[in-house]
Design an enzyme around this catalytic site. Structure first.
Site, mmCIF file in Angstrom:
data_model
loop_
_atom_site.group_PDB
_atom_site.id
_atom_site.type_symbol
_atom_site.label_atom_id
_atom_site.label_comp_id
_atom_site.label_asym_id
_atom_site.label_seq_id
_atom_site.Cartn_x
_atom_site.Cartn_y
_atom_site.Cartn_z
ATOM 1 N N CYS A 152 42.195 52.759 39.097
ATOM 2 C CA CYS A 152 43.426 52.664 39.888
ATOM 3 C C CYS A 152 44.385 51.742 39.139
ATOM 4 C CB CYS A 152 43.147 52.198 41.318
ATOM 5 S SG CYS A 152 42.448 50.538 41.453
ATOM 6 N N ARG A 209 41.475 50.209 45.449
ATOM 7 C CA ARG A 209 40.909 51.566 45.523
ATOM 8 C C ARG A 209 39.704 51.763 44.617
ATOM 9 N NH1 ARG A 209 46.553 54.310 44.328
ATOM 10 N NH2 ARG A 209 46.619 52.392 43.088
ATOM 11 N N ASP A 221 48.005 53.815 47.848
ATOM 12 C CA ASP A 221 47.732 52.432 47.482
ATOM 13 C C ASP A 221 47.832 51.578 48.742
ATOM 14 O OD1 ASP A 221 47.671 49.902 46.505
ATOM 15 O OD2 ASP A 221 49.051 50.299 44.852
HETATM 16 P P1 4NP Z 1 44.806 49.062 43.509
HETATM 17 O O1 4NP Z 1 45.923 48.306 44.362
HETATM 18 O O2 4NP Z 1 45.520 49.770 42.377
HETATM 19 O O3 4NP Z 1 44.203 50.018 44.483
HETATM 20 O O4 4NP Z 1 43.851 47.992 43.016
HETATM 21 C C1 4NP Z 1 46.878 47.449 43.799
HETATM 22 C C2 4NP Z 1 46.558 46.136 43.580
HETATM 23 C C3 4NP Z 1 47.508 45.283 43.036
HETATM 24 C C4 4NP Z 1 48.756 45.767 42.701
HETATM 25 C C5 4NP Z 1 49.054 47.081 42.912
HETATM 26 C C6 4NP Z 1 48.101 47.938 43.452
HETATM 27 N N1 4NP Z 1 49.737 44.911 42.140
HETATM 28 O O5 4NP Z 1 50.891 45.352 41.995
HETATM 29 O O6 4NP Z 1 49.428 43.758 41.811
#
Ligand code: 4NP
Length: 156
Positions: free
Chosen positions: A7, A13, A123
């Site tokens: 992800c 995720r 997300d």
């Molecule tokens: P992930 O969620 O891709 O599902 O781990 C996110 C976690 C952090 C960020 C974006 C999405 N961020 O912008 O820091």
């Protein structure tokens, strides 16, 4: 088989997907290897988001010890299957590939649920804690479908 979940941050995720798939692999007494990574590096070295940890725990899966890392070129070689959560991840991982064999490893994870539909795992990071439950459930369905499919292939 070696499977990598990908992800953006590797804190919401993909660690939940990693934990669910590993738990299901253990339950089925299989030996596949699972890992996860992010296309971004902002959270490298961190544990999963506390809402992701709490959600997985609610369903009996412990992801508290996982550590975020960024995907690298070596992953494209060493993993057999690379599941991405959304189209931005898909594009970012494809940019790392060097040949058709590596490209063929990369697939949107929700195509395990609705084949060919190219749906994205939303997300949950920016939303409320209760947004993690539906995300967890769709990851669980995709994990089950994937293992059912590869078990069928190996039995035939
Ligand atoms: P992930 O969620 O891709 O599902 O781990 C996110 C976690 C952090 C960020 C974006 C999405 N961020 O912008 O820091």
């Amino acid at each position: 088989m070696r499977i990598l979940m990908v992800c953006l941050g590797n804190i919401c995720r993909s660690p939940m997907a990693e934990g669910i798939l590993r738990s299901e692999i253990t339950k089925r007494k299989l030996t596949h290897v699972v890992d996860s990574a992010g296309t971004g590096n902002w959270h490298s070295g961190e544990a999963p988001d506390r809402r992701a940890i709490a959600t997985a725990k609610k369903f009996g899966v412990d992801i508290s010890k996982l550590v975020a890392r960024q995907i690298d070129r070596g992953d494209l070689e060493s993993f057999d299957k690379i599941f991405v959560m959304d189209l931005a991840n898909y594009d970012a991982v494809l940019r790392l590939t060097r040949n058709a064999e590596e490209k063929a490893k990369v697939e949107l994870f929700l195509n395990q649920v609705n084949p060919g539909q190219d749906e994205e795992v939303p997300d949950p990071w920016f939303g409320e804690a209760d947004g993690f439950i539906p995300v967890y459930k769709m990851l669980e369905t995709a994990c089950t479908n994937f293992l059912n499919t590869i078990e069928k292939i190996h039995q035939s």
